[in-house]
Scaffold this motif. Structure first.
Motif, PDB file in Angstrom:
ATOM      1  N   PRO A   1      52.884  61.096  33.983  1.00 23.26           N
ATOM      2  CA  PRO A   1      53.229  62.527  34.104  1.00 23.26           C
ATOM      3  C   PRO A   1      54.159  63.019  33.001  1.00 23.26           C
ATOM      4  O   PRO A   1      54.075  64.181  32.583  1.00 23.26           O
ATOM      5  CB  PRO A   1      53.910  62.603  35.475  1.00 23.26           C
ATOM      6  N   LYS A   2      55.028  62.146  32.477  1.00 22.16           N
ATOM      7  CA  LYS A   2      55.925  62.558  31.389  1.00 22.16           C
ATOM      8  C   LYS A   2      55.127  62.862  30.122  1.00 22.16           C
ATOM      9  O   LYS A   2      55.476  63.746  29.339  1.00 22.16           O
ATOM     10  CB  LYS A   2      56.954  61.453  31.108  1.00 22.16           C
ATOM     11  N   VAL A   3      54.037  62.109  29.918  1.00 21.96           N
ATOM     12  CA  VAL A   3      53.170  62.332  28.760  1.00 21.96           C
ATOM     13  C   VAL A   3      52.405  63.637  28.939  1.00 21.96           C
ATOM     14  O   VAL A   3      52.262  64.435  28.007  1.00 21.96           O
ATOM     15  CB  VAL A   3      52.183  61.154  28.594  1.00 21.96           C
TER      16      VAL A   3
ATOM     17  N   LYS B   1      53.815  67.638  28.259  1.00 19.22           N
ATOM     18  CA  LYS B   1      53.778  68.425  27.009  1.00 19.22           C
ATOM     19  C   LYS B   1      52.473  69.210  26.849  1.00 19.22           C
ATOM     20  O   LYS B   1      52.411  70.112  26.035  1.00 19.22           O
ATOM     21  CB  LYS B   1      54.006  67.514  25.800  1.00 19.22           C
ATOM     22  N   LEU B   2      51.447  68.856  27.637  1.00 18.49           N
ATOM     23  CA  LEU B   2      50.169  69.571  27.538  1.00 18.49           C
ATOM     24  C   LEU B   2      50.072  70.745  28.498  1.00 18.49           C
ATOM     25  O   LEU B   2      49.158  71.563  28.413  1.00 18.49           O
ATOM     26  CB  LEU B   2      49.010  68.604  27.817  1.00 18.49           C
TER      27      LEU B   2
ATOM     28  N   PHE C   1      46.957  74.619  28.641  1.00 19.36           N
ATOM     29  CA  PHE C   1      45.736  74.823  29.426  1.00 19.36           C
ATOM     30  C   PHE C   1      45.437  76.302  29.606  1.00 19.36           C
ATOM     31  O   PHE C   1      46.343  77.091  29.881  1.00 19.36           O
ATOM     32  CB  PHE C   1      45.878  74.142  30.801  1.00 19.36           C
ATOM     33  N   GLU C   2      44.158  76.685  29.426  1.00 20.44           N
ATOM     34  CA  GLU C   2      43.739  78.069  29.629  1.00 20.44           C
ATOM     35  C   GLU C   2      42.715  78.094  30.754  1.00 20.44           C
ATOM     36  O   GLU C   2      42.062  77.098  31.044  1.00 20.44           O
ATOM     37  CB  GLU C   2      43.093  78.628  28.343  1.00 20.44           C
ATOM     38  N   SER C   3      42.527  79.258  31.364  1.00 20.20           N
ATOM     39  CA  SER C   3      41.540  79.381  32.439  1.00 20.20           C
ATOM     40  C   SER C   3      40.128  79.240  31.888  1.00 20.20           C
ATOM     41  O   SER C   3      39.859  79.640  30.755  1.00 20.20           O
ATOM     42  CB  SER C   3      41.669  80.757  33.104  1.00 20.20           C
TER      43      SER C   3
END
Ligand SMILES: [Mg+2]
Length: 369
Positions: free
Chosen positions: A356-358, A361-362, A366-368
Motif C-alpha cells: 500500500p505504501k508503493v 503515490k499512484l 487515477f481517472e474515471s
C-alpha cells in the motif's frame, strides 16, 4: 495428574536474513529452561527451531494460560533478544511487541498453542512447527486428520471415532468463533475453512462415545495474527500445533499422512506469496530459496508423567521424499509467475504488507473510465 503441553514460539532474530535461528539463541534458551525445570516450574522442555522461529515445547502441571509458564517463555525471548542484538541478527526482537510482560504472551507478539489433559496409559503427541506461512495452513491437514475417512481409517473402523469430532473455528477478522460437528456438518465446516486466510481451526475435540473426554482437546493450533495485534504488518505469524494420537484419536500415522501432500499455503517471501508447504527434518528446516519454500517439521513424543520421551523427527523419513520432490516442482511452477497472482497474494492479503505504501503515490493519477 493433569499434564499441560505448551508450545510458545517467537521470531526474535535470525541469520542470514530470515533463514535460521542462531545456535547461541537455542543454547541460551536451553540453559534458561533447564533452570526453570530445576526450580519445578517445568516438568520438561525441548528447544526446537524451524527457519527463523524459536519454538519452546514445554510440559508442566500449571494449566493453560499460566503466568509462570508464559513468564518463563517471555524471559527466554527477552534474554535471547539481547544475544540476537549483540550478534546484529536480522529482525532481532521482532516478535517482542511490548517491553512489559502482563502475565500472558497473547497479544504481545509470540505465538502459543496449549492443551491440558489427563495422561492416558500411553500418550503420543505430535508437535507441528511451521515457518513462512500462516495459521490457516493447518486447516487442510487438521481437517484430513479428524474429518476425512480417506485419510483416517479410524473414522470408519474405530467405534470411538465413528461419531466424529467437533471443530472450533475462529473467524479471525471478526474475532468470533463457531463449533461445528463432523460428519453431520462436514460441508458447513469446509465452506468456512476452505477460506483459510479468514477462518482457522483453533481446536478439535472428541465427539460423543469417544473414550477421550469431550472437553479435552485432541488438537490445538496457534492463531495469533501479528498484523492484527500491532495494527500493521510487523512479521509473519508462523503457526504451531499440538495433536494427540491413538486410543480413540487418529493414529500417529494418520496424523502425519496429510503432509505427504504439499498443499499451497501463503506466507512465502515477505509474507506476500503462495507456495507449497514442504515437510522436512529439523536439519533441513532452513528455508533459503526465495526465503522458502514454506516448511513444516513434525516432532513426535511419548509423554511419561510430563516427561517428553523423544523427539521422533517424523519428516526425516524417506517416505516424504516424494512430497518434497513434488513441493520443489510446485515451487518452480509458482516462482515462474513472479509478481503475478496466484503466486503473489490477492489484494486483501496484500493490505498488510508494504505494498500500500508503493500504491499511495499512484492514487491521484487515477481517472474515471
Ligand atoms: Mg518465521
Amino acid at each position: 495428574m493433569k499434564t499441560t503441553v505448551s508450545i510458545i514460539k517467537a521470531d526474535i532474530g535470525s541469520y542470514t536474513g530470515h533463514q535460521k535461528v542462531h545456535e547461541e539463541l537455542k543454547k541460551k534458551a536451553g540453559e534458561l529452561l533447564k533452570d526453570e525445570k530445576s526450580k519445578g516450574t517445568l516438568l520438561d522442555y525441548y528447544v526446537a527451531s524451524v527457519g527463523d522461529d524459536l519454538d519452546l515445547i514445554l510440559t508442566h502441571d500449571k494449566g493453560i494460560d499460566s503466568k509462570d509458564i508464559h513468564g518463563a517463555a517471555w524471559n527466554v525471548f527477552m534474554e535471547c533478544t539481547e544475544i540476537a542484538k549483540g550478534l546484529k541478527l536480522y529482525g532481532a526482537g521482532q516478535d517482542i511487541l511490548s517491553d512489559a510482560f502482563s502475565g500472558n504472551v497473547k497479544g504481545m507478539g509470540p505465538g502459543c498453542a496449549e492443551m491440558e489433559f489427563e495422561e492416558r496409559r500411553s500418550e503420543p503427541i505430535v508437535a507441528f512447527l511451521m515457518d513462512k506461512t500462516e495459521p490457516g495452513a493447518f486447516n487442510l491437514p487438521i481437517f484430513r486428520m479428524f474429518g476425512d475417512p480417506f485419510n483416517t481409517a479410524g473414522l470408519i473402523i474405530d467405534p470411538n471415532m465413528h461419531k466424529g469430532f467437533r471443530f472450533e473455528v475462529y473467524d479471525i477478522k471478526n474475532h468470533k468463533k463457531v463449533m461445528l460437528k463432523t460428519p453431520e456438518e462436514l460441508y458447513d465446516l469446509l465452506a468456512l475453512i476452505g477460506a483459510k486466510s479468514r477462518y482457522v481451526i483453533k481446536r478439535v475435540y472428541p465427539g460423543p462415545e469417544n473414550k477421550v473426554p469431550e472437553n479435552e482437546a485432541a488438537a490445538v493450533i496457534s492463531t495469533d495474527k501479528l498484523h492484527e495485534i500491532a495494527g500493521e504488518y510487523v512479521g509473519k505469524d508462523d503457526p504451531v500445533a499440538l495433536v494427540r494420537g491413538q486410543s480413540g484419536l487418529p493414529a500417529v500415522g494418520e496424523i502425519v499422512e496429510p503432509f505427504a501432500f504439499p498443499h499451497l499455503v501463503s506466507g512465502w517471501m515477505r509474507g506476500s506469496h503462495n507456495g507449497p508447504l514442504m515437510p522436512c527434518s529439523q536439519k533441513n528446516a532452513i528455508p533459503t530459496r526465495f526465503d522458502g519454500p514454506p516448511r513444516v517439521v513434525a516432532l513426535g513424543f511419548q509423554l511419561n508423567e510430563g516427561t517428553l520421551v523423544g523427539p521422533m523427527d517424523v519428516f526425516a523419513d524417506v517416505a516424504y521424499d516424494r512430497a518434497r520432490t513434488k513441493a520443489l516442482e510446485v515451487a518452480d511452477y509458482m516462482r515462474r509467475h513472479g509478481p503475478f497472482e496466484p503466486h503473489r497474494l490477492g489484494p486483501e492479503d496484500m493490505e498488510y504488507t508494504t505494498l500500500p505504501k508503493v500504491m499511495e503515490k499512484l492514487k491521484d493519477r487515477f481517472e474515471s473510465i
